[in-house]
Design a protein around this motif. Structure first.
Motif, PDB file in Angstrom:
ATOM      1  N   TYR A   1      -4.740   1.974   6.508  1.00  0.00           N
ATOM      2  CA  TYR A   1      -5.484   0.954   6.062  1.00  0.00           C
ATOM      3  C   TYR A   1      -4.742  -0.271   5.717  1.00  0.00           C
ATOM      4  CZ  TYR A   1      -9.234   4.827   5.892  1.00  0.00           C
ATOM      5  OH  TYR A   1     -10.307   5.674   6.280  1.00  0.00           O
TER       6      TYR A   1
ATOM      7  N   TRP B   1     -10.696  -2.968   0.777  1.00  0.00           N
ATOM      8  CA  TRP B   1      -9.146  -2.216   1.318  1.00  0.00           C
ATOM      9  C   TRP B   1     -10.217  -2.250   3.065  1.00  0.00           C
ATOM     10  CZ3 TRP B   1      -5.082  -0.107   0.418  1.00  0.00           C
ATOM     11  CH2 TRP B   1      -4.910   0.261  -0.737  1.00  0.00           C
TER      12      TRP B   1
ATOM     13  N   TYR C   1      -7.321   1.002  -5.848  1.00  0.00           N
ATOM     14  CA  TYR C   1      -6.848   2.046  -5.534  1.00  0.00           C
ATOM     15  C   TYR C   1      -8.055   2.173  -4.520  1.00  0.00           C
ATOM     16  CZ  TYR C   1      -4.451   2.587  -9.405  1.00  0.00           C
ATOM     17  OH  TYR C   1      -3.047   2.270 -10.628  1.00  0.00           O
TER      18      TYR C   1
ATOM     19  N   GLU D   1       0.755  -1.573   0.271  1.00  0.00           N
ATOM     20  CA  GLU D   1      -0.125  -0.037   0.358  1.00  0.00           C
ATOM     21  C   GLU D   1       1.032   1.393   0.438  1.00  0.00           C
ATOM     22  OE1 GLU D   1      -2.041  -2.814   3.036  1.00  0.00           O
ATOM     23  OE2 GLU D   1      -0.673  -2.593   2.311  1.00  0.00           O
ATOM     24  N   SER D   2       0.306   2.501  -0.904  1.00  0.00           N
ATOM     25  CA  SER D   2       1.111   3.739  -0.759  1.00  0.00           C
ATOM     26  C   SER D   2      -0.590   4.462  -0.992  1.00  0.00           C
ATOM     27  CB  SER D   2       1.649   3.871  -1.908  1.00  0.00           C
ATOM     28  OG  SER D   2       1.604   3.505  -2.672  1.00  0.00           O
ATOM     29  N   GLY D   3       0.110   6.403  -0.052  1.00  0.00           N
ATOM     30  CA  GLY D   3      -0.536   7.352  -0.584  1.00  0.00           C
ATOM     31  C   GLY D   3      -1.294   7.464   1.090  1.00  0.00           C
ATOM     32  N   GLY D   4      -0.862   7.238   2.123  1.00  0.00           N
ATOM     33  CA  GLY D   4      -1.501   7.292   3.503  1.00  0.00           C
ATOM     34  C   GLY D   4      -0.984   8.219   3.553  1.00  0.00           C
TER      35      GLY D   4
ATOM     36  N   ARG E   1      -9.464  -1.458   7.041  1.00  0.00           N
ATOM     37  CA  ARG E   1      -9.159  -0.485   8.189  1.00  0.00           C
ATOM     38  C   ARG E   1      -8.936  -0.549   9.498  1.00  0.00           C
ATOM     39  NH1 ARG E   1     -13.148   5.020   7.707  1.00  0.00           N
ATOM     40  NH2 ARG E   1     -14.525   4.351   8.938  1.00  0.00           N
TER      41      ARG E   1
ATOM     42  N   LEU F   1      -5.534   5.949  -2.100  1.00  0.00           N
ATOM     43  CA  LEU F   1      -4.783   4.776  -1.460  1.00  0.00           C
ATOM     44  C   LEU F   1      -4.803   3.812  -2.585  1.00  0.00           C
ATOM     45  CD1 LEU F   1      -5.850   4.060   2.514  1.00  0.00           C
ATOM     46  CD2 LEU F   1      -4.296   5.386   1.255  1.00  0.00           C
TER      47      LEU F   1
ATOM     48  N   VAL G   1      -3.929   6.800   8.282  1.00  0.00           N
ATOM     49  CA  VAL G   1      -4.422   7.842   7.068  1.00  0.00           C
ATOM     50  C   VAL G   1      -4.785   8.398   8.330  1.00  0.00           C
ATOM     51  CG1 VAL G   1      -6.588   8.633   6.244  1.00  0.00           C
ATOM     52  CG2 VAL G   1      -5.097   6.786   4.694  1.00  0.00           C
TER      53      VAL G   1
ATOM     54  N   THR H   1      -1.082   1.258   5.786  1.00  0.00           N
ATOM     55  CA  THR H   1      -0.123   2.570   5.551  1.00  0.00           C
ATOM     56  C   THR H   1      -1.972   4.076   6.792  1.00  0.00           C
ATOM     57  OG1 THR H   1      -0.453   4.480   3.735  1.00  0.00           O
ATOM     58  CG2 THR H   1      -1.791   2.867   3.371  1.00  0.00           C
TER      59      THR H   1
ATOM     60  N   CYS I   1      -2.334   0.124  -3.506  1.00  0.00           N
ATOM     61  CA  CYS I   1      -2.142  -0.934  -3.787  1.00  0.00           C
ATOM     62  C   CYS I   1      -1.721  -1.735  -4.943  1.00  0.00           C
ATOM     63  CB  CYS I   1      -3.317  -2.164  -2.546  1.00  0.00           C
ATOM     64  SG  CYS I   1      -2.988  -3.702  -2.505  1.00  0.00           S
TER      65      CYS I   1
END
Length: 111
Positions: A93, A36, A79, A6-9, A38, A20, A107, A105, A22
């Motif tokens: 997440y 997803w 996403y 994952e990325s974008g947090g 959390r 986000l 958030v 990641t 993945c």
């Protein structure tokens, strides 16, 4: 080795947006339902949204109308577009599929 990354947090103010991503390491994910989840501090992990290989989606009531799950099977990428973020969206997440979990990641929604 099969992986979900994952990325974008990050940190965002209430009312803001984040996207986000993945990335899956294996094409098997392109034919599988992906999701997803959390987990907020002190709470159980909860399902946020799912998407089938054909693009059918489902959302938790708490995020309906604000979050959008999507996927690019050619890129083996999942996403989560998150809009109108609230403080209660603060959590780690996780991406999930075919029994595999990403590392998560963070958030954080705060002013």
């Amino acid at each position: 080795q099969v992986q979900l990354v994952e990325s974008g947090g990050g940190l965002v103010q209430p009312g803001g947006s984040l996207r986000l991503s993945c990335a899956a390491s294996d094409s098997i994910f392109s034919i599988a339902t992906m999701a997803w989840y959390r987990q907020a501090p002190g709470k159980q992990r909860e399902l946020v949204a799912t998407i089938t290989s054909r693009g059918s989606t489902n959302y938790a009531d708490s995020v309906k109308g604000r979050f959008t799950i999507s996927r690019d099977n050619a890129k083996n990428t999942l996403y989560l577009q998150m809009n109108s973020l609230k403080s209660e969206d603060t959590a780690v997440y996780y991406c999930h599929s075919v029994g595999y979990w990403g590392q998560g990641t963070q958030v954080t929604v705060s002013s």
